[in-house]
Design a protein around this motif. Sequence first.
Motif, PDB file in Angstrom:
ATOM      1  N   ARG A   1      15.822  30.832   8.525  1.00 25.70           N
ATOM      2  CA  ARG A   1      15.297  29.865   7.551  1.00 25.70           C
ATOM      3  C   ARG A   1      15.907  30.137   6.179  1.00 25.70           C
ATOM      4  O   ARG A   1      16.162  31.275   5.814  1.00 25.70           O
ATOM      5  CB  ARG A   1      13.769  29.989   7.429  1.00 25.70           C
ATOM      6  CG  ARG A   1      12.989  29.622   8.671  1.00 25.70           C
ATOM      7  CD  ARG A   1      12.996  28.142   8.882  1.00 25.70           C
ATOM      8  NE  ARG A   1      12.196  27.792  10.045  1.00 25.70           N
ATOM      9  CZ  ARG A   1      11.748  26.585  10.283  1.00 25.70           C
ATOM     10  NH1 ARG A   1      12.011  25.599   9.452  1.00 25.70           N
ATOM     11  NH2 ARG A   1      11.052  26.348  11.366  1.00 25.70           N
TER      12      ARG A   1
ATOM     13  N   ARG B   1      16.100  25.017   8.529  1.00 25.52           N
ATOM     14  CA  ARG B   1      16.554  25.799   9.673  1.00 25.52           C
ATOM     15  C   ARG B   1      18.051  26.068   9.562  1.00 25.52           C
ATOM     16  O   ARG B   1      18.820  25.195   9.182  1.00 25.52           O
ATOM     17  CB  ARG B   1      16.282  25.030  10.972  1.00 25.52           C
ATOM     18  CG  ARG B   1      14.833  24.899  11.328  1.00 25.52           C
ATOM     19  CD  ARG B   1      14.678  23.923  12.506  1.00 25.52           C
ATOM     20  NE  ARG B   1      13.298  23.792  12.897  1.00 25.52           N
ATOM     21  CZ  ARG B   1      12.422  22.981  12.315  1.00 25.52           C
ATOM     22  NH1 ARG B   1      12.805  22.206  11.307  1.00 25.52           N
ATOM     23  NH2 ARG B   1      11.168  22.919  12.731  1.00 25.52           N
TER      24      ARG B   1
ATOM     25  N   GLY C   1      12.987  26.686   3.463  1.00 25.12           N
ATOM     26  CA  GLY C   1      12.398  26.414   4.766  1.00 25.12           C
ATOM     27  C   GLY C   1      13.298  25.692   5.741  1.00 25.12           C
ATOM     28  O   GLY C   1      12.894  25.421   6.870  1.00 25.12           O
TER      29      GLY C   1
END
Length: 140
Positions: free
Chosen positions: A46, A52, A50
Amino acid sequence: MSRSHFSREPNPEAAVYVISVAAELTGLHPQTLRAYERMGLIQPGRTGGGGRRYSHRDIERLREIADLTSAGIGIEGVRRIMELEHQVDALRARNEELVAELDAVRRGLAARAAAAQPANKLPVLHQAAGQSLVVWRRGR
């Protein structure tokens, strides 16, 4: 920067691919990647915000999941196969450690045995029948 810096292989654990690139590289939909993450099959890195980030190893794992599911294996079967593969990898690594340790012990024992054998430069003594003592030197 030196030229050799750029020629190094990238770290397969480095989380560098955004979800859209990971989806394209694996042929899976981004929602499928999110679902696999919720199921615990994949754990992307992450960013601070936040987002990915997928590593090369994550991409390989996603491709393996896709291959297994396209072969008709259900998600729980895929999960179990991946757990077993992880166990096999761990056992192989431990076996390699033990083999290396055993080889080191064997080399140490062989070295000790060789060091404990003094060079025999003394005459050889043998007692012959009739209580005679025969002494001779080994040939040179």
